[in-house]
Design a protein around this motif. Structure first.
Motif, PDB file in Angstrom:
ATOM      1  N   VAL A 194       0.865  -1.179   0.000  1.00  0.00           N
ATOM      2  CA  VAL A 194       0.000   0.000   0.000  1.00  0.00           C
ATOM      3  C   VAL A 194       0.905   1.234   0.000  1.00  0.00           C
ATOM      4  CG1 VAL A 194      -1.785   1.281   1.217  1.00  0.00           C
ATOM      5  CG2 VAL A 194      -1.805  -1.217   1.272  1.00  0.00           C
ATOM      6  N   ILE A 195       0.701   2.107  -0.980  1.00  0.00           N
ATOM      7  CA  ILE A 195       1.504   3.317  -1.127  1.00  0.00           C
ATOM      8  C   ILE A 195       0.581   4.517  -0.980  1.00  0.00           C
ATOM      9  CG2 ILE A 195       3.054   4.620  -2.616  1.00  0.00           C
ATOM     10  CD1 ILE A 195       3.753   2.023  -4.032  1.00  0.00           C
ATOM     11  N   SER A 196       0.838   5.364  -0.005  1.00  0.00           N
ATOM     12  CA  SER A 196       0.088   6.611   0.162  1.00  0.00           C
ATOM     13  C   SER A 196       0.600   7.612  -0.866  1.00  0.00           C
ATOM     14  CB  SER A 196       0.266   7.146   1.586  1.00  0.00           C
ATOM     15  OG  SER A 196      -0.205   6.209   2.539  1.00  0.00           O
ATOM     16  N   LEU A 197      -0.208   7.845  -1.897  1.00  0.00           N
ATOM     17  CA  LEU A 197       0.269   8.636  -3.030  1.00  0.00           C
ATOM     18  C   LEU A 197       0.485  10.095  -2.657  1.00  0.00           C
ATOM     19  CD1 LEU A 197      -1.912   7.080  -5.862  1.00  0.00           C
ATOM     20  CD2 LEU A 197       0.517   6.697  -5.421  1.00  0.00           C
ATOM     21  N   TRP A 198      -0.228  10.622  -1.634  1.00  0.00           N
ATOM     22  CA  TRP A 198       0.007  12.012  -1.249  1.00  0.00           C
ATOM     23  C   TRP A 198       1.333  12.185  -0.506  1.00  0.00           C
ATOM     24  CZ3 TRP A 198      -3.212   8.758   1.395  1.00  0.00           C
ATOM     25  CH2 TRP A 198      -3.018   8.646   2.765  1.00  0.00           C
ATOM     26  N   LYS A 199       1.966  11.056  -0.158  1.00  0.00           N
ATOM     27  CA  LYS A 199       3.285  11.115   0.474  1.00  0.00           C
ATOM     28  C   LYS A 199       4.379  10.589  -0.459  1.00  0.00           C
ATOM     29  CE  LYS A 199       1.337  10.282   5.085  1.00  0.00           C
ATOM     30  NZ  LYS A 199       1.362   9.384   6.278  1.00  0.00           N
ATOM     31  N   ASP A 218       8.306   6.175  -2.574  1.00  0.00           N
ATOM     32  CA  ASP A 218       7.549   6.298  -1.333  1.00  0.00           C
ATOM     33  C   ASP A 218       8.455   6.911  -0.268  1.00  0.00           C
ATOM     34  OD1 ASP A 218       5.622   6.132   0.568  1.00  0.00           O
ATOM     35  OD2 ASP A 218       5.732   3.978   0.866  1.00  0.00           O
ATOM     36  N   ARG A 219       8.186   8.171   0.085  1.00  0.00           N
ATOM     37  CA  ARG A 219       9.054   8.878   1.020  1.00  0.00           C
ATOM     38  C   ARG A 219       9.048   8.275   2.429  1.00  0.00           C
ATOM     39  NH1 ARG A 219       7.048  13.580  -1.777  1.00  0.00           N
ATOM     40  NH2 ARG A 219       5.500  13.856  -0.124  1.00  0.00           N
ATOM     41  N   PRO A 220       7.904   7.856   3.003  1.00  0.00           N
ATOM     42  CA  PRO A 220       7.959   7.307   4.374  1.00  0.00           C
ATOM     43  C   PRO A 220       8.830   6.065   4.494  1.00  0.00           C
ATOM     44  CG  PRO A 220       5.707   7.922   3.806  1.00  0.00           C
ATOM     45  CD  PRO A 220       6.516   8.026   2.551  1.00  0.00           C
ATOM     46  N   THR A 221       8.771   5.178   3.505  1.00  0.00           N
ATOM     47  CA  THR A 221       9.577   3.943   3.566  1.00  0.00           C
ATOM     48  C   THR A 221      10.864   4.032   2.765  1.00  0.00           C
ATOM     49  OG1 THR A 221       8.379   2.996   1.671  1.00  0.00           O
ATOM     50  CG2 THR A 221       7.482   2.574   3.879  1.00  0.00           C
ATOM     51  N   LYS A 222      11.035   5.144   2.007  1.00  0.00           N
ATOM     52  CA  LYS A 222      12.222   5.323   1.169  1.00  0.00           C
ATOM     53  C   LYS A 222      12.403   4.148   0.210  1.00  0.00           C
ATOM     54  CE  LYS A 222      14.671   8.136   4.602  1.00  0.00           C
ATOM     55  NZ  LYS A 222      15.920   8.313   5.403  1.00  0.00           N
ATOM     56  N   SER A 223      11.291   3.723  -0.371  1.00  0.00           N
ATOM     57  CA  SER A 223      11.294   2.611  -1.327  1.00  0.00           C
ATOM     58  C   SER A 223      10.927   3.145  -2.701  1.00  0.00           C
ATOM     59  CB  SER A 223      10.306   1.524  -0.898  1.00  0.00           C
ATOM     60  OG  SER A 223      10.627   1.039   0.390  1.00  0.00           O
ATOM     61  N   LYS A 224      11.511   2.541  -3.714  1.00  0.00           N
ATOM     62  CA  LYS A 224      11.259   2.930  -5.095  1.00  0.00           C
ATOM     63  C   LYS A 224      10.578   1.769  -5.817  1.00  0.00           C
ATOM     64  CE  LYS A 224      14.219   5.503  -7.169  1.00  0.00           C
ATOM     65  NZ  LYS A 224      15.427   6.016  -7.877  1.00  0.00           N
ATOM     66  N   TYR A 225       9.472   2.076  -6.492  1.00  0.00           N
ATOM     67  CA  TYR A 225       8.690   1.067  -7.219  1.00  0.00           C
ATOM     68  C   TYR A 225       8.670   1.450  -8.697  1.00  0.00           C
ATOM     69  CZ  TYR A 225       7.043   0.037  -2.497  1.00  0.00           C
ATOM     70  OH  TYR A 225       6.969  -0.269  -1.153  1.00  0.00           O
ATOM     71  N   LYS A 226       8.882   0.440  -9.552  1.00  0.00           N
ATOM     72  CA  LYS A 226       8.925   0.653 -10.991  1.00  0.00           C
ATOM     73  C   LYS A 226       7.839  -0.194 -11.643  1.00  0.00           C
ATOM     74  CE  LYS A 226      13.948   1.273 -10.772  1.00  0.00           C
ATOM     75  NZ  LYS A 226      15.269   0.787 -11.279  1.00  0.00           N
ATOM     76  N   PHE A 227       7.044   0.451 -12.518  1.00  0.00           N
ATOM     77  CA  PHE A 227       5.918  -0.231 -13.144  1.00  0.00           C
ATOM     78  C   PHE A 227       5.978  -0.040 -14.653  1.00  0.00           C
ATOM     79  CE2 PHE A 227       4.512   0.935  -8.876  1.00  0.00           C
ATOM     80  CZ  PHE A 227       4.059  -0.283  -8.400  1.00  0.00           C
ATOM     81  N   LEU A 228       5.645  -1.104 -15.362  1.00  0.00           N
ATOM     82  CA  LEU A 228       5.448  -1.093 -16.801  1.00  0.00           C
ATOM     83  C   LEU A 228       4.007  -1.465 -17.102  1.00  0.00           C
ATOM     84  CD1 LEU A 228       8.677  -3.007 -17.902  1.00  0.00           C
ATOM     85  CD2 LEU A 228       8.331  -0.522 -17.964  1.00  0.00           C
ATOM     86  N   SER A 229       3.570  -1.193 -18.317  1.00  0.00           N
ATOM     87  CA  SER A 229       2.210  -1.555 -18.700  1.00  0.00           C
ATOM     88  C   SER A 229       2.048  -3.071 -18.712  1.00  0.00           C
ATOM     89  CB  SER A 229       1.884  -0.969 -20.075  1.00  0.00           C
ATOM     90  OG  SER A 229       2.811  -1.458 -21.043  1.00  0.00           O
ATOM     91  N   GLY A 230       0.797  -3.524 -18.595  1.00  0.00           N
ATOM     92  CA  GLY A 230       0.546  -4.958 -18.564  1.00  0.00           C
ATOM     93  C   GLY A 230       0.991  -5.652 -19.832  1.00  0.00           C
TER      94      GLY A 230
END
Length: 468
Positions: A194-199, A218-230
Motif C-alpha cells: 500500500v503506497i500513500s500517493l500524497w506522500k 515512497d518517502r515514508p519507507t524510502k522505497s522505489k517502485y517501478k511499473f510497466l504496462s501490462g
C-alpha cells in the motif's frame, strides 16, 4: 398509529419470507419501508444479509427504500456494510449500481471495503474497488536489478493487479488523498503493498521509449517502485495509471472476470500439511487418553486373552512381553477408501491415519502384561516411610512444563501451535473456546472453513488471548 405500525411490521415480515408481490401490495396500501426491528434493521438491511433475497432487495430499492440507511452500534452500518460482511457480491453490486456510498464508515471505523478485506471475500473487494477506483488493471512490476530491467524487463518483472482508490473518508465527494494498492492476483483479498500517493513522488514516464516506465518513490519507507504496462508497449495504459496516481479520474473501470465463489478446498501442499497436522494432533490426543478399566464381572480368561496360557520368559525391567502365539490375530488396516482427488486432506478411519492407500497402524502398548496373582490370605500393604525429607530451596519450581527461573526459558508455558508446531498458542476458537494454535494458522483454518482443530466446530471468530 397502531394500524400503520402493524402494516410496516407486516411488510418487514414479508421481506423475511421473500414475498416481493406482497411487499408491493403493502406498499400500495401505505406501509412504510423504514420500520426497524428489535435489532435496528430496516427491511432493506435485512434483505442485504441473505443472498437469496436479491430480488427482494431490488424491489425495496425500486419502491424507494433508503439505500444508505444506517444501523448504529457495533457491527452495524449501511446495507452495503452488511452485504460485504457476508460476502454477498451480487447484492453489493446492486447497491453500488443504485448509488450506495462505498466509503462511509460504521461505528467500528470500518468501510464496506475494509470489512470485505477482513473477512477474506475477494469477490466483494473487486466489486467495490471497481466502483470507486480511479484506475485498476494488470501491470508489470520490476523487482530485479536496474540493468537487468533495462535490458530484459520480462525476466525481472512480475504481473500485479494495481488499484488506485480514494482514502479521504472525510471528503467522500471530492477526495484529496489517494492510495495505490498492489495485489499479487485477483483472488487476493488483502494488498501486498500500500503506497500513500500524497506522500509519494511520481516521475513522469518517458513516452519516447517503446515501453515507458513509471517510477514511484515512497518517502515514508524510502522505497522505489517501478511499473510497466501490462502488455508490452501499451503507452495509453501507463499514461492512465500515471494520471490516476496524480488524482485525475479515468474512464470507468471494468470489473475483472472472476470465478464464481465456491467452498474452500484443499489443493495446495500447504493445505495438505495443515490437514495432516490436524489429524496428527487429534490422534495424539486420543492416544494420551487413559486405558479403559477392566470389567470386574468379566472372566479372567476372556479379559486377558492368550496371555496367561503362555510362559513368561522376559522381565519387567527389560520391557519384554510374551511372544505372539498362533492365536494372535495380526493387525489389519481398514479397507482402503476410494481414491481421493489430488490435494485432498488425509482422513481418519478407526483411529488410523490413511494417506493414499497406506495405513499407519495404531501404537501397540510397550509395557508387559500384568499377571494375576493368588489373592488368597491376608493382604500385605507396603510400608510408608514417614521420615522427614530435606528439600533444597534452590530447586527450580516446575509448573505446566515450564522451568521457572531458567534464564534460557522463553516463558511460553502455553505450548506450541498444533498445526505449525513453531509459534506459541495465542488464539482461541469461538464459540468452542479451544486454544490450539497461533493466530496465523487459526485464521487460515477459519478462512478455509475447516473448523476447530480439536473438536471440528465451525469457527465464527478467532480471538487473540494474552497471557499475564
Amino acid at each position: 398509529m397502531g394500524a400503520q405500525q402493524s402494516k410496516d411490521e407486516l411488510l418487514s415480515q414479508q421481506v423475511a419470507y421473500g414475498n416481493a408481490e406482497a411487499i408491493k401490495a403493502l406498499r400500495r396500501e401505505g406501509a412504510g419501508l423504514e420500520w426497524m426491528d428489535k435489532d435496528g434493521r430496516t427491511p432493506l438491511i435485512f434483505a442485504c444479509t441473505r443472498g437469496d433475497l436479491l430480488n427482494v432487495a431490488e424491489t425495496l430499492i425500486d419502491l424507494g427504500a433508503n439505500i444508505n440507511a444506517y444501523r448504529p452500534g457495533s457491527h452495524g452500518g449501511t446495507p452495503l456494510h452488511h452485504a460485504a460482511k457476508r460476502g454477498l457480491h451480487s447484492i453489493a453490486r446492486l447497491l453500488l449500481s443504485r448509488g450506495a456510498n462505498a466509503i462511509v464508515m460504521n461505528d467500528d471505523c470500518q468501510s464496506p471495503l475494509d470489512i470485505a478485506r477482513e473477512k477474506g471475500f475477494f469477490h466483494v473487494v473487486r466489486v467495490i474497488e471497481a466502483h470507486i477506483c480511479l484506475f485498476s488493471g494488470w501491470l508489470r512490476e520490476l523487482s530485479g536489478p536496474g540493468f537487468l530491467g533495462a535490458l530484459v524487463p520480462q525476466w525481472a518483472s512480475k504481473k500485479v493487479w494495481a488499484v488506485v482508490i480514494p482514502s479521504d473518508y472525510r471528503n467522500p465527494t471530492r477526495p484529496r488523498k489517494f492510495e495505490l494498492r498492489i495485489y499479487p492476483g485477483l483472488q487476493a483479498f488483502g494488498p501486498r503493498t500500500v503506497i500513500s500517493l500524497w506522500k509519494a513522488e511520481c516521475e513522469e514516464p518517458n513516452f519516447n521509449l517503446p515501453d515507458p516506465m513509471l517510477v514511484i518513490f515512497d518517502r515514508p519507507t524510502k522505497s522505489k517502485y517501478k511499473f510497466l504496462s501490462g502488455n508490452d508497449g501499451d503507452k495509453q495504459q501507463i499514461k492512465s495509471f500515471h494520471e490516476a496516481c496524480l488524482g485525475v479520474p479515468q474512464p470507468t473501470s471494468i470489473e475483472p472476470n472472476l470465478p464464481p465463489p465456491s467452498a474452500p478446498t484443499s489443493t495446495g501442499p500447504e493445505d495438505l500439511q495443515i490437514a495432516m497436522a490436524i489429524n496428527a494432533s487429534i490422534q495424539s490426543a486420543m492416544e494420551e487418553r487413559p486405558p479403559p478399566l477392566p470389567n470386574p464381572h468379566q472372566p479372567s480368561d476372556t479379559s486377558h486373552g492368550d496371555w496367561l496360557n503362555k510362559p513368561f520368559s522376559g522381565s519387567y525391567g527389560g520391557w519384554t512381553g510374551p511372544e505372539p502365539g498362533p492365536s494372535s490375530a495380526p493387525i489389519k488396516c481398514p479397507p482402503s477408501p476410494p481414491p481421493e482427488p489430488s490435494g485432498a486432506p488425509p482422513i481418519m478411519a478407526n483411529n488410523s491415519l490413511i494417506v493414499g492407500s497406506s495405513c499407519l497402524e495404531p501404537s501397540v502398548p510397550s509395557a508387559p502384561p500384568i499377571l494375576e496373582e493368588n489373592l488368597e490370605g491376608p493382604i500385605h500393604y507396603p510400608s510408608i516411610d514417614s521420615s522427614p525429607i530435606e528439600v533444597d530451596t534452590a530447586v527450580t519450581e516446575i509448573q505446566s512444563g515450564v522451568v521457572k527461573g531458567d534464564k534460557n526459558s522463553e516463558g511460553e508455558g502455553s505450548g506450541s501451535c498444533v498445526i505449525c508446531w513453531d509459534a506459541p498458542i495465542e488464539g482461541a476458537c469461538i464459540p468452542c473456546g479451544h486454544m490450539a494454535g497461533c493466530m496465523d494458522c487459526l485464521k487460515e483454518i477459519k478462512a478455509k472453513g475447516w473448523g476447530c482443530p480439536v473438536c471440528r466446530t465451525k469457527i465464527e471468530q478467532v480471538m487473540k488471548v494474552y497471557a499475564v
